[in-house]
Design a protein around this motif. Structure first.
Motif, PDB file in Angstrom:
ATOM      1  N   ALA A 126       0.825  -1.206   0.000  1.00  0.00           N
ATOM      2  CA  ALA A 126       0.000   0.000   0.000  1.00  0.00           C
ATOM      3  C   ALA A 126       0.865   1.264   0.000  1.00  0.00           C
ATOM      4  O   ALA A 126       0.473   2.284  -0.573  1.00  0.00           O
ATOM      5  N   TRP A 127       2.031   1.208   0.633  1.00  0.00           N
ATOM      6  CA  TRP A 127       2.875   2.404   0.743  1.00  0.00           C
ATOM      7  C   TRP A 127       4.009   2.444  -0.276  1.00  0.00           C
ATOM      8  O   TRP A 127       4.668   3.479  -0.432  1.00  0.00           O
ATOM      9  N   ILE A 147       6.972   7.058  -6.102  1.00  0.00           N
ATOM     10  CA  ILE A 147       6.644   8.288  -6.842  1.00  0.00           C
ATOM     11  C   ILE A 147       7.323   9.491  -6.191  1.00  0.00           C
ATOM     12  O   ILE A 147       7.890  10.348  -6.886  1.00  0.00           O
ATOM     13  N   ILE A 148       7.301   9.564  -4.886  1.00  0.00           N
ATOM     14  CA  ILE A 148       7.944  10.684  -4.188  1.00  0.00           C
ATOM     15  C   ILE A 148       9.455  10.652  -4.413  1.00  0.00           C
ATOM     16  O   ILE A 148      10.076  11.694  -4.689  1.00  0.00           O
ATOM     17  N   LEU A 188      14.262  13.570  -9.737  1.00  0.00           N
ATOM     18  CA  LEU A 188      14.107  14.402 -10.932  1.00  0.00           C
ATOM     19  C   LEU A 188      14.395  15.863 -10.612  1.00  0.00           C
ATOM     20  O   LEU A 188      15.073  16.556 -11.377  1.00  0.00           O
ATOM     21  N   LEU A 189      13.886  16.335  -9.451  1.00  0.00           N
ATOM     22  CA  LEU A 189      14.184  17.705  -9.033  1.00  0.00           C
ATOM     23  C   LEU A 189      15.674  17.868  -8.761  1.00  0.00           C
ATOM     24  O   LEU A 189      16.269  18.923  -9.079  1.00  0.00           O
TER      25      LEU A 189
END
Length: 181
Positions: free
Chosen positions: A153-154, A160-161, A167-168
């Motif tokens: 679930a996590w 994604i985070i 990417l940042l």
């Protein structure tokens, strides 16, 4: 009797649904499997009953009594019986045998079988419609299944985070190196 009074006997005409027996052969299985719960139901009232709902509820008996019934999100399985006749003239009560299926979820859960959960049928005795299963029904791997379920679930939001942060970081590094040039 020297007056105009006559003794009158009033008899309630109502069904009375109750559990004769509940049998659970397997108490654990793999997550997603279905465990059979064999239920024997009797109508020992004096009228037939129609549209009888039988549910498998994944709550404790105390929670069901406190909430005045099983919460809809806790219903694991629902079955509807078309009709149950009253006993015949010989007062012989034959139980109806129904197999309910409990879908195994991760961990151990208290399970209760409930007859007429919405109280739609007026019965002569409303207090014999709940049958708690003595032992919890569980998955084979216990806490490992729960951990895998929580991790699953996590994991997607965490990935994604992390990808967004990386990417940042790459974009920031490219901007920093171009300014240095």
């Amino acid at each position: 009797l020297d007056s105009n009074e006559l003794p009158v006997t009033i008899r309630l005409r109502a069904p009375n649904l109750r559990f004769d027996d509940v049998q659970v052969e397997k108490r654990s299985g793999d997550v997603g499997d279905m465990l059979p719960i064999t239920v024997f139901i009797v109508n020992d009232g004096n009228v037939h009953a129609t549209d009888i709902h039988v549910i498998v509820c994944e709550q404790s008996l105390d929670e069901i009594k406190a909430n005045d019934g099983c919460a809809e999100e806790s219903v694991a399985y629902r079955q509807v019986i078309g009709a149950m006749m009253s006993p015949d003239a010989a007062d012989r009560v034959d139980p109806a045998e129904i197999v309910l299926l409990y879908p195994v979820r991760a961990g151990a859960h208290e399970v209760v079988v409930v007859l007429d959960p919405d109280n739609n049928i007026v019965e002569s005795n409303e207090h014999d419609n709940i049958y708690p299963i003595s032992d919890d029904l569980s998955s084979n791997n216990g806490w490992v299944d729960v951990a895998v379920e929580k991790l699953g679930a996590w994991s997607v939001p965490a990935i994604i985070i992390l990808l967004t942060l990386s990417l940042l970081g790459v974009a920031g590094f490219v901007m920093w190196s171009r300014r240095r040039e």
